[in-house]
Design an enzyme around this catalytic site. Structure first.
Site, mmCIF file in Angstrom:
data_model
loop_
_atom_site.group_PDB
_atom_site.id
_atom_site.type_symbol
_atom_site.label_atom_id
_atom_site.label_comp_id
_atom_site.label_asym_id
_atom_site.label_seq_id
_atom_site.Cartn_x
_atom_site.Cartn_y
_atom_site.Cartn_z
ATOM 1 N N ARG A 294 71.397 -21.868 38.955
ATOM 2 C CA ARG A 294 71.499 -21.981 37.616
ATOM 3 C C ARG A 294 70.421 -21.628 36.836
ATOM 4 O O ARG A 294 69.405 -21.935 37.091
ATOM 5 C CB ARG A 294 72.151 -23.414 37.450
ATOM 6 C CG ARG A 294 71.176 -24.419 37.763
ATOM 7 C CD ARG A 294 71.979 -25.866 37.692
ATOM 8 N NE ARG A 294 70.690 -26.889 37.954
ATOM 9 C CZ ARG A 294 71.086 -28.270 38.099
ATOM 10 N NH1 ARG A 294 72.174 -28.823 37.837
ATOM 11 N NH2 ARG A 294 70.195 -28.923 38.387
ATOM 12 N N SER B 52 37.253 -43.214 69.746
ATOM 13 C CA SER B 52 36.355 -44.169 70.739
ATOM 14 C C SER B 52 37.167 -44.819 71.575
ATOM 15 O O SER B 52 38.225 -45.251 71.252
ATOM 16 C CB SER B 52 35.369 -44.730 70.071
ATOM 17 O OG SER B 52 36.030 -45.711 69.295
ATOM 18 N N GLY C 21 60.280 -26.080 52.956
ATOM 19 C CA GLY C 21 60.666 -24.721 52.423
ATOM 20 C C GLY C 21 59.341 -24.132 52.517
ATOM 21 O O GLY C 21 59.397 -22.721 52.974
ATOM 22 N N HIS D 4 71.487 -29.278 56.380
ATOM 23 C CA HIS D 4 71.705 -30.665 56.977
ATOM 24 C C HIS D 4 72.856 -31.149 56.876
ATOM 25 O O HIS D 4 73.813 -30.727 55.988
ATOM 26 C CB HIS D 4 70.706 -31.386 55.745
ATOM 27 C CG HIS D 4 70.569 -33.039 56.007
ATOM 28 N ND1 HIS D 4 70.433 -33.423 57.237
ATOM 29 C CD2 HIS D 4 70.921 -34.030 55.044
ATOM 30 C CE1 HIS D 4 70.559 -34.750 56.875
ATOM 31 N NE2 HIS D 4 70.591 -34.931 55.834
ATOM 32 N N GLY E 164 65.986 -23.548 45.422
ATOM 33 C CA GLY E 164 64.644 -24.673 45.394
ATOM 34 C C GLY E 164 63.791 -24.456 46.737
ATOM 35 O O GLY E 164 63.493 -23.215 47.244
ATOM 36 N N ASP F 210 71.686 -32.746 48.401
ATOM 37 C CA ASP F 210 72.766 -33.032 49.318
ATOM 38 C C ASP F 210 73.636 -34.026 48.323
ATOM 39 O O ASP F 210 74.968 -33.966 48.744
ATOM 40 C CB ASP F 210 72.257 -34.074 50.636
ATOM 41 C CG ASP F 210 71.673 -33.339 51.479
ATOM 42 O OD1 ASP F 210 72.064 -32.283 52.076
ATOM 43 O OD2 ASP F 210 70.271 -33.701 51.715
HETATM 44 P P1 NDP Z 1 65.575 -28.638 46.043
HETATM 45 O O1 NDP Z 1 65.879 -29.742 45.261
HETATM 46 O O2 NDP Z 1 64.250 -28.153 46.342
HETATM 47 O O3 NDP Z 1 66.453 -27.209 45.404
HETATM 48 C C1 NDP Z 1 67.742 -27.633 45.112
HETATM 49 C C2 NDP Z 1 68.414 -26.424 44.522
HETATM 50 O O4 NDP Z 1 69.784 -26.597 43.840
HETATM 51 C C3 NDP Z 1 67.675 -26.068 42.966
HETATM 52 O O5 NDP Z 1 67.504 -24.412 43.022
HETATM 53 C C4 NDP Z 1 68.569 -26.712 41.768
HETATM 54 O O6 NDP Z 1 68.400 -25.868 40.880
HETATM 55 C C5 NDP Z 1 69.648 -26.343 42.533
HETATM 56 N N1 NDP Z 1 70.615 -27.487 41.915
HETATM 57 C C6 NDP Z 1 70.472 -28.763 41.748
HETATM 58 N N2 NDP Z 1 71.771 -29.264 41.411
HETATM 59 C C7 NDP Z 1 72.438 -28.600 41.076
HETATM 60 C C8 NDP Z 1 73.889 -28.586 40.415
HETATM 61 N N3 NDP Z 1 74.580 -29.785 40.309
HETATM 62 N N4 NDP Z 1 74.493 -27.576 40.533
HETATM 63 C C9 NDP Z 1 73.843 -26.215 41.068
HETATM 64 N N5 NDP Z 1 72.653 -26.093 41.329
HETATM 65 C C10 NDP Z 1 72.100 -27.195 41.528
HETATM 66 O O7 NDP Z 1 66.548 -28.727 47.557
HETATM 67 P P2 NDP Z 1 65.992 -28.701 49.096
HETATM 68 O O8 NDP Z 1 65.743 -27.416 49.327
HETATM 69 O O9 NDP Z 1 64.868 -29.705 49.220
HETATM 70 O O10 NDP Z 1 67.269 -29.006 49.704
HETATM 71 C C11 NDP Z 1 68.477 -28.114 49.972
HETATM 72 C C12 NDP Z 1 69.226 -28.586 51.343
HETATM 73 O O11 NDP Z 1 68.053 -28.268 52.426
HETATM 74 C C13 NDP Z 1 69.434 -29.798 51.389
HETATM 75 O O12 NDP Z 1 70.787 -29.897 52.184
HETATM 76 C C14 NDP Z 1 68.444 -30.764 52.064
HETATM 77 O O13 NDP Z 1 68.769 -31.610 53.071
HETATM 78 C C15 NDP Z 1 68.054 -29.469 53.315
HETATM 79 N N6 NDP Z 1 67.006 -29.499 53.748
HETATM 80 C C16 NDP Z 1 65.661 -29.477 53.069
HETATM 81 C C17 NDP Z 1 64.604 -29.639 53.516
HETATM 82 C C18 NDP Z 1 63.263 -29.690 52.757
HETATM 83 O O14 NDP Z 1 62.164 -29.418 53.309
HETATM 84 N N7 NDP Z 1 63.179 -29.710 51.334
HETATM 85 C C19 NDP Z 1 64.250 -29.358 54.938
HETATM 86 C C20 NDP Z 1 65.470 -29.270 55.894
HETATM 87 C C21 NDP Z 1 66.626 -29.184 55.018
HETATM 88 P P3 NDP Z 1 67.485 -26.684 39.447
HETATM 89 O O15 NDP Z 1 66.085 -26.181 39.760
HETATM 90 O O16 NDP Z 1 68.055 -25.933 38.189
HETATM 91 O O17 NDP Z 1 67.664 -28.059 39.605
#
Ligand code: NDP
Ligand code: MG
Length: 332
Positions: free
Chosen positions: A50, A254, A136, A110, A28, A85
């Site tokens: 996935r 200002s 990201g 995180h 993601g 998370d």
């Molecule tokens: P996203 O929601 O952008 O991406 C999550 C990813 O996990 C996707 O590839 C998603 O796939 C996959 N996913 C979701 N649910 C499941 C599941 N049940 N089983 C398997 N895969 C799954 O997340 P972020 O990148 O925003 O966040 C990821 C981490 O980074 C977190 O810990 C967040 O706190 C941390 N973080 C995020 C920041 C940000 O800017 N977004 C900044 C700093 C830290 P699918 O597309 O199929 O749903």
């Protein structure tokens, strides 16, 4: 006040990662950025994503061979979890814990699941955090431009005796040491991150902007004018604060605006606001907030979805969308 140490390029050694297979779980926002940056830094990266959604298609398009979480974890010496998370506990129990190699590195961006004990890793693992302080797409874009976003690192378990050096090396791999890396703890990162987004960045700011907008509109002013004054200009002001603090902002606005700031700011953000901020922090530290959020997810997110809908249907959203569509230059 003591000054925190910042770590830069020369403080980190990518060689520590040369013989490791790093599995990035999730493709993601953070997953795609960190995986691509690590690969471009010459490291051995595999991606778990996935099938079924856009992120899977993107992983294929970017040249990866996306694996299942279980398969990627089996192959990896280092497992970096970039799943949402609230989804991590289940995936940890079902696919990561049964498959992770003894003595591997387990890392996060995180601290939520470690801080609130949703994930309790075995003692043989190094448990560390590398948290880019930026979304990201910026983590990726800055890296491609030869820059980086600041990163936090933390060590929760140091089984190898090298956990901090490993975290610094990873931070270098994603471009963080080009900008500066700061050491923290899982506790500090998690609690300050939650507090910041609730009290200031998301919760506080959204309601401040919206209340200003609604006050002007209710008084009969044109919504377009209210939007420019209370929303559009926020970015211009924040850019000045970002560049040079409150002083640079005050220098640039200002004297009338500055006088208004001094007479009015503390009528909006009062001692009562601060008392409430402290209560918000208490709820974060006690685990009350995290329990509520995990419960909300288990119960199908009815409150969350209702609120998301309510906010998206506010007048400011329709007015803003219409105006932004005419400002193509602002869309970058
Ligand atoms: P996203 O929601 O952008 O991406 C999550 C990813 O996990 C996707 O590839 C998603 O796939 C996959 N996913 C979701 N649910 C499941 C599941 N049940 N089983 C398997 N895969 C799954 O997340 P972020 O990148 O925003 O966040 C990821 C981490 O980074 C977190 O810990 C967040 O706190 C941390 N973080 C995020 C920041 C940000 O800017 N977004 C900044 C700093 C830290 P699918 O597309 O199929 O749903
Ligand atoms: Mg944050």
């Amino acid at each position: 006040m003591t000054q925190a140490t910042m770590y830069y390029e020369n403080d980190a050694n990518l060689k520590l990662l040369e013989n490791k297979t790093i599995a990035v779980l999730g493709y993601g926002s953070q997953g795609h950025a960190q995986a691509l940056n690590l690969k471009d830094s010459g490291l051995n990266v595999i991606v778990a994503q996935r099938p079924g959604g856009d992120n899977y298609k993107k992983a294929i398009k970017d040249g990866w061979n996306p694996l299942s979480v279980a398969e990627a974890v089996k192959q990896a010496d280092w497992v970096h979890i970039l799943l949402p998370d609230e989804a991590q506990k289940k995936v940890w129990q079902e696919d990561i814990k049964p498959n992770i190699k003894r003595g591997a590195v387990l890392s996060f961006s995180h601290g939520f699941n470690i801080r609130f004990k949703q994930i309790v890793p075995s003692q043989d693992l190094d448990v560390i955090m590398i948290a880019p302080k930026g979304p990201g797409h910026l983590v990726r874009r800055q890296y491609e431009e030869g820059k980086g976003v600041p990163c936090l690192i933390a060590v929760e378990q140091n089984a190898s005796g090298k956990a901090k050096e490993l975290a610094l090396a990873y931070a270098k791999g994603i471009g963080g040491t080009r900008c500066g890396v700061l050491e923290t703890t899982f506790k500090e990162e998690t609690e300050t991150d939650l507090f910041g987004e609730q009290a200031v960045l998301c919760g506080g700011l959204v309601e401040l902007i919206n209340s200003g907008f609604e006050t002007l509109v209710a008084a009969g002013y044109q919504p377009e004018i209210a939007y420019f004054e209370c929303c559009h200009e926020v970015k211009l002001i924040v850019d000045l604060i970002f560049e040079g603090g409150f002083s640079k902002m005050n220098h640039s606005i200002s004297d009338t605006a500055e006088y208004g700031e001094y007479t009015t700011g503390r009528r909006i953000i009062t001692e009562q606001t601060k008392t409430e901020m402290k209560k918000i922090l208490d709820d974060i530290q006690s685990g009350k907030f995290s329990q509520n959020w995990l419960k909300e997810n288990q119960e199908g997110r009815s409150f969350f979805n209702k609120e998301r809908k309510e906010v998206s249907q506010r007048t400011i959203e329709t007015v803003g969308a219409r105006l932004r569509a005419k400002m193509a230059w602002a869309q970058k």
